[in-house]
Scaffold this motif. Sequence first.
Motif, short mmCIF file in Angstrom:
data_model
loop_
_atom_site.label_atom_id
_atom_site.label_comp_id
_atom_site.label_asym_id
_atom_site.label_seq_id
_atom_site.Cartn_x
_atom_site.Cartn_y
_atom_site.Cartn_z
N ASN A 128 0.83 -1.21 0.00
CA ASN A 128 0.00 0.00 0.00
C ASN A 128 0.86 1.26 0.00
OD1 ASN A 128 0.98 0.13 2.60
ND2 ASN A 128 -1.02 0.42 3.58
N MET A 172 -5.98 -8.47 2.07
CA MET A 172 -6.06 -7.16 1.40
C MET A 172 -6.50 -6.04 2.34
SD MET A 172 -7.10 -7.83 -2.58
CE MET A 172 -8.66 -8.66 -2.28
N PRO A 173 -7.57 -6.21 3.12
CA PRO A 173 -7.92 -5.12 4.04
C PRO A 173 -6.84 -4.87 5.09
CG PRO A 173 -9.37 -7.02 4.36
CD PRO A 173 -8.61 -7.26 3.11
N ALA A 199 -4.08 -2.85 3.42
CA ALA A 199 -4.59 -1.50 3.20
C ALA A 199 -4.59 -0.69 4.49
CB ALA A 199 -6.00 -1.56 2.62
N THR A 212 -9.44 -7.61 -8.03
CA THR A 212 -10.11 -6.66 -7.13
C THR A 212 -9.17 -5.87 -6.23
OG1 THR A 212 -10.44 -8.37 -5.44
CG2 THR A 212 -12.18 -8.11 -7.08
N TYR A 213 -7.86 -6.14 -6.28
CA TYR A 213 -6.97 -5.51 -5.29
C TYR A 213 -6.95 -3.99 -5.41
CZ TYR A 213 -3.30 -5.09 -8.92
OH TYR A 213 -2.59 -4.77 -10.04
N ASN A 261 -9.37 -2.10 -5.72
CA ASN A 261 -10.48 -1.56 -4.93
C ASN A 261 -10.07 -1.25 -3.49
OD1 ASN A 261 -12.00 -2.06 -7.22
ND2 ASN A 261 -12.95 -3.93 -6.43
N HIS A 262 -8.97 -1.87 -3.04
CA HIS A 262 -8.45 -1.63 -1.69
C HIS A 262 -7.34 -0.59 -1.68
CE1 HIS A 262 -10.52 -5.13 0.21
NE2 HIS A 262 -10.47 -5.60 -1.01
N LEU A 281 -4.50 -0.83 -3.31
CA LEU A 281 -3.22 -1.53 -3.23
C LEU A 281 -2.53 -1.56 -4.59
CD1 LEU A 281 -4.31 -4.49 -0.95
CD2 LEU A 281 -3.24 -2.33 -0.28
N GLU A 324 -16.31 -13.64 -3.60
CA GLU A 324 -16.51 -12.38 -4.33
C GLU A 324 -17.80 -12.52 -5.12
OE1 GLU A 324 -16.99 -9.19 -5.85
OE2 GLU A 324 -15.03 -9.15 -4.86
#
Length: 275
Positions: free
Chosen positions: A88, A133-134, A137, A153-154, A156-157, A159, A222
Amino acid sequence: MSSLSVAYSPCPNDTFVFHALAHGLVPGAPPVEVTFADVDVTNTAAEQGDFDLVKVSYAALPWLLDTYELLPCGGALGRGCGPLLLVNDDRTDLTGATVAVPGDRTTAYLLFRLWAGEKQPAKVEVVPFHEIMPGVAAGRWDAGLVIHEARFTYQNHGLRSLVDLGEWWESDTGLPIPLGAILARRGTVDPAAATAWIRESVRQAWADPAAGREYVAAHAQEMDPAVAEQHIALYVNEFTADLGDEGYRAINALLSRAAAAGYTPSVPALTAPQA
């Protein structure tokens, strides 16, 4: 006919592949009792011989081949589908870093260790995949190793991908990435019969993708249908139907490199079953 215990992940590629078998749609196949578990769980559970058919990481094979036989179909192996190392911030290496990984016997972690070589991070933590991932982040870990649909989807965080380990593997070896294997328990499952059942399940999935759509959606972590379709298109490919010579070369390259580095026990070269 007695039922078979089968374990695979709730990810779209596995539910897509096994929909027909799980729902009694494969002629001649026995009924199955399905356990859904992420691959980091099955890697360990399989060592106890808990299942008749099981999806595991190729990296876990050196600990499992006494109990199980590798089937030449049903798994995940391909190109452009490797694990990602996410951060991040703008770091360019892992000096002093703490890295979250989804399992210590996953192919993702083995590829990471082979890539890092002598520049291993300061600390590695094994954590549930959905937390990675969260957590990265939020700054809980400096980097995270992700698999599955996270590659879609990474962003979206917030990253960034520090390295695509699949791209690294392919450029270094010229071979596809061996991710997940299907194993049959020795002495309880006829591997030739199991291969035929799984291949028929794959054939039905490709012939009528809509048939398993509800099953895929019901178990996907997902829930975006577009992401699930991307996931299936990437991970269910010609190697799912048949590993072939190239697939076995990739598997043997991974396991021989891992053994040479001291990360796994050594195993004899794997070959396709004789027809």
